[in-house]
Enzyme design. Structure first.
Site, PDB file in Angstrom:
ATOM      1  N   GLU A   1      -1.191  -5.730  -5.166  1.00  8.37           N
ATOM      2  CA  GLU A   1      -1.668  -4.967  -5.653  1.00  8.37           C
ATOM      3  C   GLU A   1      -3.450  -5.072  -6.964  1.00  8.37           C
ATOM      4  O   GLU A   1      -2.558  -4.848  -7.680  1.00  8.37           O
ATOM      5  CB  GLU A   1      -0.110  -4.382  -6.464  1.00  8.37           C
ATOM      6  CG  GLU A   1       0.703  -4.087  -4.542  1.00  8.37           C
ATOM      7  CD  GLU A   1       1.367  -3.417  -6.133  1.00  8.37           C
ATOM      8  OE1 GLU A   1       1.801  -2.935  -6.761  1.00  8.37           O
ATOM      9  OE2 GLU A   1       2.494  -2.455  -5.038  1.00  8.37           O
TER      10      GLU A   1
ATOM     11  N   GLU B   1       5.402  -4.387   1.642  1.00  6.88           N
ATOM     12  CA  GLU B   1       6.115  -3.547   1.133  1.00  6.88           C
ATOM     13  C   GLU B   1       6.601  -2.592   1.182  1.00  6.88           C
ATOM     14  O   GLU B   1       5.819  -2.252   1.462  1.00  6.88           O
ATOM     15  CB  GLU B   1       6.080  -4.150  -0.161  1.00  6.88           C
ATOM     16  CG  GLU B   1       5.504  -5.568  -1.073  1.00  6.88           C
ATOM     17  CD  GLU B   1       5.453  -5.732  -2.226  1.00  6.88           C
ATOM     18  OE1 GLU B   1       5.788  -4.264  -3.173  1.00  6.88           O
ATOM     19  OE2 GLU B   1       4.571  -6.076  -2.976  1.00  6.88           O
TER      20      GLU B   1
HETATM   21  O1  AHR Z   1       8.041  -5.249  -5.608  1.00  4.72           O
HETATM   22  C1  AHR Z   1       9.058  -4.712  -6.224  1.00  4.72           C
HETATM   23  C2  AHR Z   1       7.044  -4.329  -7.014  1.00  4.72           C
HETATM   24  O2  AHR Z   1       6.887  -2.962  -5.896  1.00  4.72           O
HETATM   25  C3  AHR Z   1       6.379  -5.875  -6.351  1.00  4.72           C
HETATM   26  O3  AHR Z   1       6.235  -6.790  -6.852  1.00  4.72           O
HETATM   27  C4  AHR Z   1       4.691  -5.219  -6.476  1.00  4.72           C
HETATM   28  O4  AHR Z   1       3.616  -5.383  -5.872  1.00  4.72           O
HETATM   29  C5  AHR Z   1       5.273  -3.304  -6.112  1.00  4.72           C
HETATM   30  O5  AHR Z   1       5.199  -2.983  -6.966  1.00  4.72           O
END
Ligand code: AHR
Length: 500
Positions: free
Chosen positions: A177, A303
């Protein structure tokens, strides 16, 4: 009365479903690593929780991403190697607000512990290197520590720390991110950083005789960002061997919804949000293909999953697990199958105790959440050829101009089996579903079918006490003379049919 029809176009192959599509993600956040995987009262002599390791082992995780998440761009890997009593204690910049017992990072769980876990459960590691606050030297050194077999100081340190042979870590993410917690970069800035990091990390590839590295760049759900990143990367003089193998994005859904207080309308909107995964895959693939015309760059969703208002930084992003979330995972896994030609890996967030985890723990027990059973039911798809599947289904109009299709499906084949997964996303009503396998007249004796959640309410939270009520049961399948299969799906259920 039949109200949904699925046609499996067995001869219309899409591509092989990469087993890595069933991957997972674990971050130093809340009770995921500490207490969840490592170092609780029920840990074994190596520090691992045997109950958790055994559940993960049974699931045959293909790949596990670590150490973050936002944590990755604040993590310096050398803090986490060597004798544990000598490792420095650090603040955890992004997740300092976790449960009281783990407010800081002890570094007790580091690279060797993570890679040992991967070896124990037979999973491929995916390491996320620090781009936001690190430098290319640190990232290249990490590759050397893990993978190099020569006579260098870093390779020797790995040996001293107990691992003679190189680990052979294949997947390397460069940042997380980076448009947000990974450095608030513009796409052009990140592209320039990526190029700098990839030059050093990618060149390490030449020194890893047996281990080819695959480098992963971070993208965004806002697709203009991906387009600009790809254009900036593409604007350089990179050729077909430029080290960029996959571009990722993250898709969380349900963020404004309390899973404990939701009603049926909210369920529908939540499930429709999950289905937006399809658009994200199509858009990121388009951004890649517009620039990378001469080579394949895979799409990774590293994710994803349900994130409800119950999960806050203060509680280590913990939220109740239930059938509703599990249904969303099934629908999303079907979407990944439909896009097996571009999706090379995905990682649900997060493995243990955090967000849409598959495994939950307390001090004494570990148990599978409903989402775990969905992954188990979908496991036969891994490595199969995905085939085109059309679904004719009723749908409900939502008050935001979208609609929720009730029945969804995906199918895959091997030489002697067709595997079909079917979801009934309607939390109110049954649906009778006909399944037609084009060109095949299946024999009733050659069908093995299982159903999840027929006896569960969508919103019942799973606990240690009721966890075994969410397991699969046999599903009755009737077969017509013309070979059409017919199944009755109760509200909010998921089915898996193996047809030999
Ligand atoms: O999974 C939790 C958080 O969500 C992670 O650290 C980040 O990459 C995302 O915003």
């Amino acid at each position: 009365m039949t109200d949904a029809r699925i046609t499996v176009h067995k001869e219309a192959g899409i591509d092989r479903i990469a087993p890595e599509v069933h991957g997972h993600f674990s971050e130093h956040l809340g009770r995921c690593i500490y207490e969840g995987i490592w170092n609780s009262d029920s840990a074994d002599e190596d520090g691992f929780r045997e109950d958790v390791v055994s559940l993960l082992d049974d699931l045959e995780l293909p790949v596990l991403r670590w150490p973050g998440g936002c944590f990755a761009d604040d993590y310096h890997w050398e803090d986490g190697i060597g004798p544990q009593e000598e490792r420095p204690r650090r603040r955890n910049l992004f997740w300092a607000q976790g449960p009281e017992e783990v407010p800081e990072e002890s570094n007790a769980f580091g690279t060797d512990e993570f890679l040992q876990l991967c070896e124990r459960i037979g999973t491929e590691p995916y390491l996320a290197a620090n781009v936001g606050s690190g430098d290319p030297q640190e990232a290249a050194d990490w590759v050397e520590y893990c993978n190099y077999d020569g006579d260098t100081e870093l390779a020797d340190r790995r040996r001293e720390n107990g691992h003679e042979e190189p680990y052979g870590v294949k997947y390397w993410g460069l940042g997380n991110e980076n448009w947000g917690c990974g450095g608030q970069m513009t796409p052009e800035q990140y592209a320039r950083e990526y190029r700098r990091f990839a030059t050093y990390v990618g060149t390490m590839d030449n020194l890893m005789l047996d281990h080819e590295l695959e480098l992963i760049a971070c993208g965004f759900e806002g697709h203009e960002w991906n387009r600009r990143f790809m254009e900036e990367i593409g604007g350089s003089s990179w050729g077909s061997d430029f080290p960029l193998d996959h571009l990722t994005l993250h898709h969380y859904y349900g963020r404004t919804m309390s899973v404990e207080e939701a009603d049926e309308d909210k369920y529908d909107r939540f499930l429709a949000d999950a289905l937006e995964m399809e658009t994200h895959i199509e858009k990121i693939a388009a951004a890649i293909n517009a620039v990378a015309t001469t080579r394949d760059i895979g799409v990774i969703i590293d994710e994803w999953g349900a994130w409800h208002t119950e999960a806050t930084a203060d509680n280590g992003l913990e939220q109740p697990g239930n059938v509703l979330d599990a249904l969303s995972a099934a629908a999303v896994l079907d979407i990944f199958n439909h896009h097996s030609d571009v999706v090379t890996m995905t990682n649900i967030a997060q493995t243990v105790n955090v967000l849409q985890c598959l495994v939950e723990t307390d001090a004494d027990d570990a148990w599978a959440r409903p989402t775990y059973h969905v992954f188990d039911l979908y496991a036969p798809h891994k490595g199969n050829e995905a085939v085109q599947t059309s679904v004719d289904t009723p749908a409900r109009e939502l008050d935001d101009d979208r609609e929720l299709p009730f029945v969804g499906a995906s199918a895959s084949t091997t030489d002697d089996e067709t595997y079909v997964t079917v979801t009934n996303l309607d939390c109110l009503d049954d649906h009778t579903v006909e399944i037609n396998l084009e060109g095949t007249t299946p024999d009733a004796d050659a069908i093995d079918a299982n159903l999840l959640f027929a006896d569960n309410e969508p919103d019942t939270a799973v606990t240690a006490d009721n966890a075994d009520e969410f397991t699969a049961e046999d599903l009755e399948v009737s077969v017509d003379n013309d070979g059409t299969l017919s199944v009755e799906l109760p509200p909010a259920t998921v089915a898996g049919l193996s047809i030999q």
